[in-house]
Enzyme design. Structure first.
Site, PDB file in Angstrom:
ATOM      1  N   HIS A 187      83.442 -34.855  12.562  1.00 44.39           N
ATOM      2  CA  HIS A 187      82.446 -33.891  12.078  1.00 44.39           C
ATOM      3  C   HIS A 187      82.835 -33.368  10.694  1.00 44.39           C
ATOM      4  CE1 HIS A 187      80.207 -34.062  15.733  1.00 44.39           C
ATOM      5  NE2 HIS A 187      81.124 -33.520  16.484  1.00 44.39           N
ATOM      6  N   SER A 224      71.721 -29.592  17.708  1.00 40.52           N
ATOM      7  CA  SER A 224      70.486 -29.526  18.493  1.00 40.52           C
ATOM      8  C   SER A 224      70.639 -28.568  19.677  1.00 40.52           C
ATOM      9  CB  SER A 224      70.124 -30.916  19.021  1.00 40.52           C
ATOM     10  OG  SER A 224      70.975 -31.271  20.098  1.00 40.52           O
ATOM     11  N   THR A 225      69.510 -28.212  20.279  1.00 36.90           N
ATOM     12  CA  THR A 225      69.564 -27.341  21.463  1.00 36.90           C
ATOM     13  C   THR A 225      70.295 -28.057  22.608  1.00 36.90           C
ATOM     14  OG1 THR A 225      67.325 -28.132  21.980  1.00 36.90           O
ATOM     15  CG2 THR A 225      67.490 -25.941  21.013  1.00 36.90           C
ATOM     16  N   GLU A 226      70.357 -29.374  22.529  1.00 35.16           N
ATOM     17  CA  GLU A 226      71.033 -30.146  23.572  1.00 35.16           C
ATOM     18  C   GLU A 226      72.537 -30.289  23.292  1.00 35.16           C
ATOM     19  OE1 GLU A 226      68.023 -31.267  22.161  1.00 35.16           O
ATOM     20  OE2 GLU A 226      66.984 -30.392  23.874  1.00 35.16           O
ATOM     21  N   ASP A 245      73.927 -38.831  12.321  1.00 42.16           N
ATOM     22  CA  ASP A 245      74.509 -39.264  13.600  1.00 42.16           C
ATOM     23  C   ASP A 245      75.650 -40.253  13.384  1.00 42.16           C
ATOM     24  OD1 ASP A 245      74.761 -39.244  16.314  1.00 42.16           O
ATOM     25  OD2 ASP A 245      73.053 -40.562  16.718  1.00 42.16           O
ATOM     26  N   LEU A 283      65.178 -27.045  -4.760  1.00 46.12           N
ATOM     27  CA  LEU A 283      65.174 -27.810  -3.504  1.00 46.12           C
ATOM     28  C   LEU A 283      65.079 -26.885  -2.289  1.00 46.12           C
ATOM     29  CD1 LEU A 283      65.773 -30.444  -1.805  1.00 46.12           C
ATOM     30  CD2 LEU A 283      68.201 -29.859  -2.073  1.00 46.12           C
ATOM     31  N   LEU A 302      64.229 -39.907  18.049  1.00 48.76           N
ATOM     32  CA  LEU A 302      64.055 -38.627  17.353  1.00 48.76           C
ATOM     33  C   LEU A 302      64.981 -37.532  17.873  1.00 48.76           C
ATOM     34  CD1 LEU A 302      60.203 -38.093  16.839  1.00 48.76           C
ATOM     35  CD2 LEU A 302      61.961 -38.257  15.080  1.00 48.76           C
ATOM     36  N   SER A 303      65.406 -37.671  19.129  1.00 49.84           N
ATOM     37  CA  SER A 303      66.257 -36.631  19.733  1.00 49.84           C
ATOM     38  C   SER A 303      65.742 -35.218  19.451  1.00 49.84           C
ATOM     39  CB  SER A 303      67.714 -36.782  19.263  1.00 49.84           C
ATOM     40  OG  SER A 303      68.215 -38.041  19.635  1.00 49.84           O
ATOM     41  N   GLU A 314      57.721 -42.066   7.722  1.00 49.31           N
ATOM     42  CA  GLU A 314      58.273 -43.418   7.752  1.00 49.31           C
ATOM     43  C   GLU A 314      59.712 -43.304   8.258  1.00 49.31           C
ATOM     44  OE1 GLU A 314      56.741 -46.251   7.065  1.00 49.31           O
ATOM     45  OE2 GLU A 314      54.873 -45.207   6.572  1.00 49.31           O
TER      46      GLU A 314
HETATM   47  C1  IPE Z   1      71.060 -35.562  17.388  1.00 51.50           C
HETATM   48  O1  IPE Z   1      72.145 -36.369  17.642  1.00 51.50           O
HETATM   49  C2  IPE Z   1      71.511 -34.203  16.957  1.00 51.50           C
HETATM   50  C3  IPE Z   1      72.186 -34.117  15.679  1.00 51.50           C
HETATM   51  C4  IPE Z   1      72.452 -35.099  14.855  1.00 51.50           C
HETATM   52  C5  IPE Z   1      72.571 -32.786  15.302  1.00 51.50           C
HETATM   53  P1  IPE Z   1      72.750 -36.564  19.094  1.00 51.50           P
HETATM   54  O2  IPE Z   1      73.890 -37.500  18.951  1.00 51.50           O
HETATM   55  O3  IPE Z   1      73.038 -35.252  19.711  1.00 51.50           O
HETATM   56  O4  IPE Z   1      71.538 -37.223  19.886  1.00 51.50           O
HETATM   57  P2  IPE Z   1      71.515 -38.141  21.169  1.00 51.50           P
HETATM   58  O5  IPE Z   1      72.192 -37.377  22.259  1.00 51.50           O
HETATM   59  O6  IPE Z   1      72.262 -39.385  20.833  1.00 51.50           O
HETATM   60  O7  IPE Z   1      70.075 -38.407  21.427  1.00 51.50           O
HETATM   61  C1  IPE Z   2      76.250 -36.296  15.024  1.00 53.59           C
HETATM   62  O1  IPE Z   2      77.350 -37.057  15.399  1.00 53.59           O
HETATM   63  C2  IPE Z   2      76.630 -34.876  14.776  1.00 53.59           C
HETATM   64  C3  IPE Z   2      76.176 -33.929  15.806  1.00 53.59           C
HETATM   65  C4  IPE Z   2      75.483 -34.232  16.868  1.00 53.59           C
HETATM   66  C5  IPE Z   2      76.516 -32.556  15.587  1.00 53.59           C
HETATM   67  P1  IPE Z   2      77.699 -37.331  16.910  1.00 53.59           P
HETATM   68  O2  IPE Z   2      78.796 -36.413  17.317  1.00 53.59           O
HETATM   69  O3  IPE Z   2      76.493 -37.305  17.768  1.00 53.59           O
HETATM   70  O4  IPE Z   2      78.264 -38.809  16.808  1.00 53.59           O
HETATM   71  P2  IPE Z   2      78.201 -39.934  17.923  1.00 53.59           P
HETATM   72  O5  IPE Z   2      76.765 -40.155  18.268  1.00 53.59           O
HETATM   73  O6  IPE Z   2      78.994 -39.413  19.103  1.00 53.59           O
HETATM   74  O7  IPE Z   2      78.848 -41.113  17.293  1.00 53.59           O
HETATM   75 MG    MG Z   3      75.205 -38.819  18.334  1.00 55.65          MG
END
Ligand code: IPE
Ligand code: IPE
Ligand code: MG
Length: 254
Positions: free
Chosen positions: A50, A78-80, A33, A144, A208-209, A220
């Site tokens: 990214h 993620s699915t979101e 993240d 791995l 955990l998202s 942990e």
């Molecule tokens: C979780 O991160 C998904 C990935 C790292 C792929 P998000 O940035 O999407 O999660 P939220 O929205 O902050 O919970």
């Molecule tokens: C995580 O980085 C990567 C994905 C969710 C694919 P973010 O894009 O969520 O980065 P922030 O949370 O906006 O900084």
């Molecule tokens: Mg994020």
């Protein structure tokens, strides 16, 4: 422990004690993240964030393999994450293609076995084919276990498992009373792999998202504040060291 692993460990910083060699997690999960914030900080387009994140990814996979850790699960999409702009989703989808095009030969040569966690059926055809090809090509590898979560949601995974188990019951293959925690584990994407020992989420967020809800039951958690594109092998070592010093009790009194 293999000599090669021990040697490569001995070369890493911070130095580990032999006791800590044995305290490496068997399964590490990472919520990568902070790409968006990294891009903003550098006044760049989010897709550059990214892309930079995939550089970190390469290093972290390599290091995990060098250390001899058995399984690594990475949250890539993620699915979101479909809720993001069309442009950002397209950039992430392109990165999936680019990542596999540039990495698959090396990963395969290193005996890495790739598994995609998530519902591939909703992905664009090219991405779906690339992911399936990576899985098929590395299926017999014994090194791995590299799990990459794409269009993954922990709740969706549990729904899938419930449906599969319900079908078994309906067909008379098992009785409802026979369902155990192991039955559920056996119907998750990660079937056959150990539960997560260490969960790392970068960027300071502490949630955990929807990642590996069942598998993280006794993990942990380590939450480095560094943004994913800035996360280094040294930060990873620090998380592993933190893990080595945790007192895991699993509800007992040890
Ligand atoms: C979780 O991160 C998904 C990935 C790292 C792929 P998000 O940035 O999407 O999660 P939220 O929205 O902050 O919970
Ligand atoms: C995580 O980085 C990567 C994905 C969710 C694919 P973010 O894009 O969520 O980065 P922030 O949370 O906006 O900084
Ligand atoms: Mg994020």
């Amino acid at each position: 422990m293999k000599l090669k692993t021990a040697l490569s460990l001995a070369l890493k910083k911070p130095p580990r004690t032999s006791d800590e060699f044995e305290k490496l997690p068997k399964h590490v999960a990472i919520i990568m993240d902070g790409n968006g914030r990294w891009a903003k900080k550098h006044k760049l387009n989010v897709s550059r964030g990214h892309r930079q994140g995939t550089e970190t990814l390469r290093e972290i996979i390599r290091h995990t393999d060098d250390l001899g850790i058995g399984a690594l699960s990475l949250y890539a999409f993620s699915t979101e994450n479909w809720n993001r702009s069309e442009e950002e989703v397209a950039a992430l989808m392109q990165l999936i293609l680019d990542f596999f095009a540039s990495e698959i030969d090396e990963l395969d040569a290193k005996n890495v076995r790739i598994l995609i966690l998530g519902d591939k059926s909703r992905l664009p055809e090219k991405q779906r084919e690339t992911l399936i090809e990576a899985e098929n090509r590395t299926r017999k590898n014994t090194g791995l276990r590299l799990n990459i979560a794409v269009n993954y949601g922990g709740r969706a995974e549990l729904v899938m498992a419930a449906k599969e188990i319900a079908t078994l019951v309906r067909n008379g293959d098992i009785r409802a009373e026979e369902i155990t925690e192991q039955t559920i584990s056996d119907h998750l994407y990660t079937r056959g792999q150990p539960d997560v020992d260490l969960l790392i989420r970068t960027s300071g967020e502490q949630r955990l998202s929807n990642f590996l809800l069942y598998q993280n039951a006794y993990a942990e958690f380590v939450f480095p504040t560094v943004l994913w594109p800035d996360f280094t092998v040294h930060d990873y070592d620090q998380a592993l060291d933190a893990f080595a010093h945790r007192n895991r009790r699993f509800g007992g009194r040890v």
